[in-house]
Motif scaffolding. Structure first.
Motif, PDB file in Angstrom:
ATOM      1  N   TYR A  54      -1.215  11.278   1.550  1.00  0.00           N
ATOM      2  CA  TYR A  54      -1.857  11.607   2.928  1.00  0.00           C
ATOM      3  C   TYR A  54      -1.075   9.940   3.202  1.00  0.00           C
ATOM      4  CZ  TYR A  54      -5.256  15.188   2.610  1.00  0.00           C
ATOM      5  OH  TYR A  54      -5.682  16.745   2.849  1.00  0.00           O
ATOM      6  N   ARG A  55      -0.055   9.480   4.290  1.00  0.00           N
ATOM      7  CA  ARG A  55      -0.037   8.787   4.622  1.00  0.00           C
ATOM      8  C   ARG A  55      -0.631   8.521   6.074  1.00  0.00           C
ATOM      9  NH1 ARG A  55       4.432   6.195   3.962  1.00  0.00           N
ATOM     10  NH2 ARG A  55       5.327   4.794   6.311  1.00  0.00           N
ATOM     11  N   ALA A  56      -1.087   7.484   5.914  1.00  0.00           N
ATOM     12  CA  ALA A  56      -2.060   6.659   6.778  1.00  0.00           C
ATOM     13  C   ALA A  56      -1.902   6.063   8.218  1.00  0.00           C
ATOM     14  CB  ALA A  56      -3.258   5.423   5.964  1.00  0.00           C
ATOM     15  N   ASP A  72      -7.283   5.245  -0.196  1.00  0.00           N
ATOM     16  CA  ASP A  72      -8.200   6.856  -0.299  1.00  0.00           C
ATOM     17  C   ASP A  72      -7.751   7.929   0.189  1.00  0.00           C
ATOM     18  OD1 ASP A  72     -10.438   5.137  -2.098  1.00  0.00           O
ATOM     19  OD2 ASP A  72     -11.399   5.986  -0.507  1.00  0.00           O
ATOM     20  N   ALA A  73      -7.204   6.979   1.348  1.00  0.00           N
ATOM     21  CA  ALA A  73      -6.177   8.636   1.780  1.00  0.00           C
ATOM     22  C   ALA A  73      -5.262   8.289   1.227  1.00  0.00           C
ATOM     23  CB  ALA A  73      -5.839   8.040   3.531  1.00  0.00           C
ATOM     24  N   VAL A 116       0.064  -2.517   4.247  1.00  0.00           N
ATOM     25  CA  VAL A 116      -0.264  -1.051   4.746  1.00  0.00           C
ATOM     26  C   VAL A 116       1.131  -0.311   5.717  1.00  0.00           C
ATOM     27  CG1 VAL A 116      -1.184   1.084   6.874  1.00  0.00           C
ATOM     28  CG2 VAL A 116      -2.889  -0.948   4.910  1.00  0.00           C
ATOM     29  N   HIS A 117       1.494  -1.024   6.555  1.00  0.00           N
ATOM     30  CA  HIS A 117       3.131  -0.581   6.360  1.00  0.00           C
ATOM     31  C   HIS A 117       4.364  -0.874   5.703  1.00  0.00           C
ATOM     32  CE1 HIS A 117       6.541   0.348   9.252  1.00  0.00           C
ATOM     33  NE2 HIS A 117       7.262  -0.576   8.563  1.00  0.00           N
ATOM     34  N   ARG A 118       3.813  -1.340   4.332  1.00  0.00           N
ATOM     35  CA  ARG A 118       5.438  -1.252   3.723  1.00  0.00           C
ATOM     36  C   ARG A 118       4.884  -0.438   2.832  1.00  0.00           C
ATOM     37  NH1 ARG A 118       6.532  -7.917   2.146  1.00  0.00           N
ATOM     38  NH2 ARG A 118       7.769  -7.752   4.094  1.00  0.00           N
ATOM     39  N   CYS A 119       3.343   0.186   2.041  1.00  0.00           N
ATOM     40  CA  CYS A 119       2.970   0.871   1.058  1.00  0.00           C
ATOM     41  C   CYS A 119       2.390   2.205   1.309  1.00  0.00           C
ATOM     42  CB  CYS A 119       2.199  -0.083   0.247  1.00  0.00           C
ATOM     43  SG  CYS A 119       3.617  -2.376  -0.167  1.00  0.00           S
TER      44      CYS A 119
END
Length: 68
Positions: free
Chosen positions: A13-15, A7-8, A37-40
């Motif tokens: 946005y970069r979470a 959603d972010a 999460v780190h890659r995308c």
């Protein structure tokens, strides 16, 4: 965890995911989530790393924006 990060990311946005403050049902799922999460979608760090960046005025931090 996934839906919040997605959603972010949707509006651009970069979470930031705090790895030691998030959990899943297994270590394998947790580690896979952190990797994706780190890659995308954003950045991954420990609570200590994220707090250090906030206190140092890292990108996006209140200190980095000129706050006291």
């Amino acid at each position: 965890m996934w839906s919040t990060v997605r959603d972010a990311a949707a509006p651009g946005y970069r979470a930031v995911l705090v790895a030691d403050a998030a959990a899943t049902y297994s270590d394998e799922a947790h580690n896979t989530t952190l990797t994706v999460v780190h890659r995308c979608f954003g950045d991954v760090g420990t609570a200590a790393e994220v707090l250090a960046l906030l206190h140092a005025g890292g990108p996006g931090s209140p200190a980095g924006a000129g706050a006291p």
